[in-house]
Write a protein that holds these residues in place. Structure first.
Motif, PDB file in Angstrom:
ATOM      1  N   ASN A 158      -8.999   1.286   5.838  1.00  0.00           N
ATOM      2  CA  ASN A 158      -8.453   1.855   4.580  1.00  0.00           C
ATOM      3  C   ASN A 158      -8.600   0.842   3.444  1.00  0.00           C
TER       4      ASN A 158
ATOM      5  N   ASN B 166       1.045   3.935  -3.039  1.00  0.00           N
ATOM      6  CA  ASN B 166       0.720   5.357  -2.852  1.00  0.00           C
ATOM      7  C   ASN B 166       1.875   6.250  -3.293  1.00  0.00           C
TER       8      ASN B 166
ATOM      9  N   TYR C 120      -3.858  -1.559  -4.132  1.00  0.00           N
ATOM     10  CA  TYR C 120      -2.419  -1.837  -4.209  1.00  0.00           C
ATOM     11  C   TYR C 120      -1.972  -3.190  -3.647  1.00  0.00           C
TER      12      TYR C 120
ATOM     13  N   THR D 138       1.003   6.329   4.944  1.00  0.00           N
ATOM     14  CA  THR D 138       0.976   4.877   4.698  1.00  0.00           C
ATOM     15  C   THR D 138       2.381   4.278   4.859  1.00  0.00           C
TER      16      THR D 138
ATOM     17  N   GLN E 232      -2.355  13.609  -1.813  1.00  0.00           N
ATOM     18  CA  GLN E 232      -1.895  12.216  -1.937  1.00  0.00           C
ATOM     19  C   GLN E 232      -0.511  12.028  -1.312  1.00  0.00           C
TER      20      GLN E 232
ATOM     21  N   VAL F 150       0.849  -1.205   0.000  1.00  0.00           N
ATOM     22  CA  VAL F 150       0.000   0.000   0.000  1.00  0.00           C
ATOM     23  C   VAL F 150       0.881   1.249   0.000  1.00  0.00           C
TER      24      VAL F 150
ATOM     25  N   ASP G 235      -7.363   1.398  -0.278  1.00  0.00           N
ATOM     26  CA  ASP G 235      -5.925   1.279  -0.531  1.00  0.00           C
ATOM     27  C   ASP G 235      -5.518  -0.167  -0.765  1.00  0.00           C
TER      28      ASP G 235
END
Ligand SMILES: CCCCCCCCCCC/C=C/C(=O)SCCNC(=O)CCNC(=O)[C@H](O)C(C)(C)COP(=O)(O)OP(=O)(O)OC[C@H]1O[C@@H](n2cnc3c(N)ncnc32)[C@H](O)[C@@H]1OP(=O)(O)O
Ligand SMILES: Cc1cc2nc3c(=O)[nH]c(=O)nc-3n(C[C@H](O)[C@H](O)[C@H](O)COP(=O)(O)OP(=O)(O)OC[C@H]3O[C@@H](n4cnc5c(N)ncnc54)[C@H](O)[C@@H]3O)c2cc1C
Length: 669
Positions: A577, A500, A584, A535, A528, A496, A580
């Motif tokens: 989350n 990101n 990913y 993250t 982001q 993740v 996410d």
């Protein structure tokens, strides 16, 4: 009132705990010797009647709060000296850390120690940025409280963007002095703790001018008040900034300068220098001036975020074990609110967070010490990684802690709203740390800078440091089917984070390719970017917690609890989350029910040990200062006793009745 019997529900909780609570206490403190030292220290300070609170501070005026805090601070620091002299047990530095950052200080001065900045910022700045001669002179004076000092950086107009500070320090070679001025209202120093009426010296961060040229911000030691009379020196305009959401005894102040002269030797010259003729000598890196901020960010993760959360959890969990409200099954009798799965969901994930914060804080402290030693040898290679990790851990841990403390308060219903629960002051202390020492969003964006660079380096085959190594390996590993295991959680969190970071890096590149300026592209992608930094931090904390839980040298019973908490940390943040993990980490919607069930099973498994876990933090009643959280669970008696301390209850009829209410009621509106 005054009963020493333990509430029977709490007693039952303690009897059914499956692990040895003392073993957890020793683990939490860092060994049995550390527990012994801590307890001796607490006894020495907290049994002193002079340090006991006579009137709850909420009932004092702003001025009285400060005066009482100052009285206690003086006593406290005399006692620290006495403790070191008589016991020889532990260095004075250990004791200071426990007082300023540990729980002990919050027991005696819950709204902040007005002397804190002397130890937390002034001394570290002199030690980190002063020459040996400067250290020899200033450290002993401040350490022995011959003078009281603070750290004055932030101004009315600038806190984050410190290159924009406006205070000027202009070198005058004819007298070998710096002349300080505050050219605008916004250049007034604003916020420094202890500056209002406590300190007589400060490290002042100002724009250095010499030979007509500005060389950016530098630290100087400036005397503010006369050492005998405490009157402000000529040209010094100083005061307190007023009442705040919390930390009302820390005496934050303002400060302006009008042609205030200080000797050249008062510029801290370990890194950059001004020679007597005004020649400026450059520092190996201008970021060395920012060293004190790194130190405090590192210290806050354990000293504020984890410590105050463990306190809030102790209060809310004990209360939830004895508070009964409603029935789960009709007719089965009223239920301890801790039985409600929603209540467990409020309290147990923050318990897991508390452990994750502690492991991460220990890691951060170790790398801080080794990188500082490298800097002293002139090796700056690992400074960017230390800065990046100190920034994101400070931001994520203070945010999680403040949020969880508020959840703990809500979990105790109406009684949590009382000052006597100690939630308001605890929250006030922690939410302040979301802003000071670098506002959290700003710090996350600092980490993001490091991550985007690391991503580019990974793509070009360059070497990566420990915390970003995964950016190389993660994208190469094929996505596997979801498995409910700690190992899989660790990998998924890294995926993740890597995903990101990649999204940010490519979004920036895409914008630049169509002609957007790099700085604008950065700003456009910054929502982001802040998330990517968070993250990354979460993936780091997950892995550190996994390493800790799986390798801890403890009994099988305690290890089981540590693993459950670690799994809870992962499943909680994953479910929070989901998007996410879909994007990913190869998670499919069909995997979610089993993870939800896993998380709920963990709540169920932790339930019998919840009181044991918070008892393991071993926070004494004197430190907790809460009517809801005391060890014996006599909540209702304590709430009554606290209510009766209200000055309004001193008389059956308050004088305001005769002055206002009676005439009003009789006025026949
Ligand atoms: C024991 C427990 C403690 C108990 C305590 C209780 C009492 C508490 C009392 C509260 C005390 C509070 C005190 C304060 O708040 S003091 C004031 C603190 N102020 C701040 O933190 C200001 C935040 N702003 C900054 O840090 C910087 O200005 C900022 C980093 C945001 C930007 O600086 P600058 O504009 O100069 O830098 P750039 O963004 O352009 O970046 C340039 C490069 O420098 C790198 N960098 C930045 N900072 C550092 C650093 N500290 N160390 C190393 N490197 C740094 C940055 O990453 C850039 O690198 P690259 O160019 O390579 O990308
Ligand atoms: C309790 C307390 C104690 C303090 N003690 C001290 C002390 O002892 N000494 C001292 O010098 N200072 C002290 N401070 C000041 C503190 O360090 C600053 O308040 C802090 O650094 C934030 O700066 P600011 O207030 O200027 O906020 P701002 O920078 O104005 O932030 C306001 C908003 O703008 C956003 N923002 C700002 N810059 C950016 C950016 N580049 N990118 C994206 N968003 C941005 C922030 O995210 C935030 O949402 C203290 C503050 C508090 C609250």
């Amino acid at each position: 009132m005054g009963s020493i019997t333990i509430n029977k529900d709490l007693l039952r909780e303690r009897q059914s705990c499956t692990f040895n609570v003392l073993e957890l206490t020793h683990l939490w403190d860092g060994g049995p010797e550390k527990t012994k030292e801590r307890k001796e220290l607490e006894k020495f300070f907290l049994d002193d009647p002079e340090l006991q609170e006579k009137i709850p501070s909420e009932y004092l005026s702003h001025k009285e709060k400060y005066q009482e805090a100052l009285r206690r601070s003086c006593l406290l620091f005399k006692k620290i000296k006495e403790w070191s002299d008589t016991t020889g047990c532990g260095s004075q530095m250990d004791t200071f850390q426990n007082i300023l950052g540990g729980m002990l200080g919050s027991a005696i001065l819950p709204d902040g120690v007005p002397f804190a900045l002397n130890y937390v910022m002034f001394l570290p700045t002199v030690m980190g940025q002063g020459t040996m001669q400067q250290q020899a002179y200033w450290v002993s004076r401040a350490w022995n409280c011959e003078i009281m000092c603070t750290y004055a950086q932030t101004e009315l107009g600038h806190g984050t963007f410190i290159r924009g500070l406006e205070t000027t320090a202009t070198y005058d070679p004819s007298t070998e002095e710096f002349v300080f001025n505050s050219p605008t209202l916004t250049s007034y120093k604003w916020w420094p703790g202890g500056l209002g009426h406590t300190c007589n010296y400060a490290v002042v961060v100002a724009q250095l001018y010499t030979k007509g040229q500005c060389h950016g911000i530098h630290p100087f030691i400036v005397q503010l008040r006369d050492e005998e009379t405490h009157m402000p020196l000529p040209g010094i305009k100083i005061g307190e900034i007023g009442s705040k959401l919390g930390m009302n005894t820390i005496n934050n102040g303002y400060l302006g300068f009008e042609n205030v002269r200080i000797p050249r030797e008062n510029m801290l010259m370990k890194n950059s220098k001004v020679l007597p003729d005004g020649t400026y000598v450059n520092s190996p890196s201008d970021k060395l001036t920012y060293g004190t901020m790194i130190f405090v960010r590192v210290a806050l993760v354990r000293g504020i975020a984890a410590a105050y959360l463990s306190k809030a959890l102790t209060i809310a969990t004990r209360y939830s074990a004895l508070r009964k409200q409603g029935e789960i099954k009709p007719g089965a009798g009223e239920t301890q609110i801790l039985e409600y799965r929603t209540q467990q969901h409020k309290l147990f994930p923050p318990m897991a967070m508390c452990f994750a914060m502690r492991c991460s804080a220990d890691w951060l402290w170790d790398i801080y010490n080794s990188v500082t030693a490298e800097l002293d040898r002139g090796d700056l290679e690992r400074l960017p990684e230390l800065h990046a990790m100190a920034c994101c851990l400070k931001a994520v841990c203070t945010k999680d802690s403040a949020k969880a403390i508020e959840v703990c308060r809500l979990a105790t219903g109406g009684h949590g709203y009382m000052n006597s629960s100690n939630f308001p002051s605890t929250y006030g202390m922690v939410t302040a740390a979301e802003t000071y020492e670098g506002e959290n969003t700003v710090l996350l964006l600092q980490t993001a800078r490091f991550l985007v660079k690391a991503w580019q380096q990974a793509r070009s085959g360059g070497n990566l440091t420990e915390t970003v190594e995964y950016l190389k390996t993660m994208p190469l590993q094929p996505l596997s089917l979801w498995v409910n295991s700690l190992q899989h959680l660790g990998i998924a969190f890294k995926r993740v984070a890597a995903g990101n970071i990649e999204t940010c890096a490519t979004s920036i590149e895409r914008r630049i390719l169509v002609g957007v300026a790099p700085e604008d592209a950065w700003n456009e992608v910054s929502i982001q970017l802040a998330k990517a930094a968070e993250t990354h931090c979460r993936a780091f904390m997950m892995q550190i917690f996994i390493n800790f839980a799986t390798s801890a040298q403890v009994s099988p019973e305690l290890k089981k609890v540590l693993i459950e908490l670690c799994e809870l940390y992962g499943t909680y943040f994953l479910l929070d989350n989901l998007g996410d993990f879909f994007m990913y980490a190869g998670l499919r919607s069909s995997d979610v029910p089993s993870i939800q069930e896993w998380m709920e099973t963990l709540l169920h498994k932790i339930r019998p040990n919840a009181v044991g876990i918070v008892d393991g933090f071993d926070i004494s009643d004197a430190v907790l200062r809460s009517a809801l959280g005391a060890y014996d669970g006599n909540v209702y008696e304590r709430l009554f006793a606290e209510a009766n301390k209200s000055p309004l209850n001193a008389e059956p009829v308050d004088e305001s009745f005769h002055k206002y209410l009676k005439p009003f009621l009789k006025s026949n509106l």
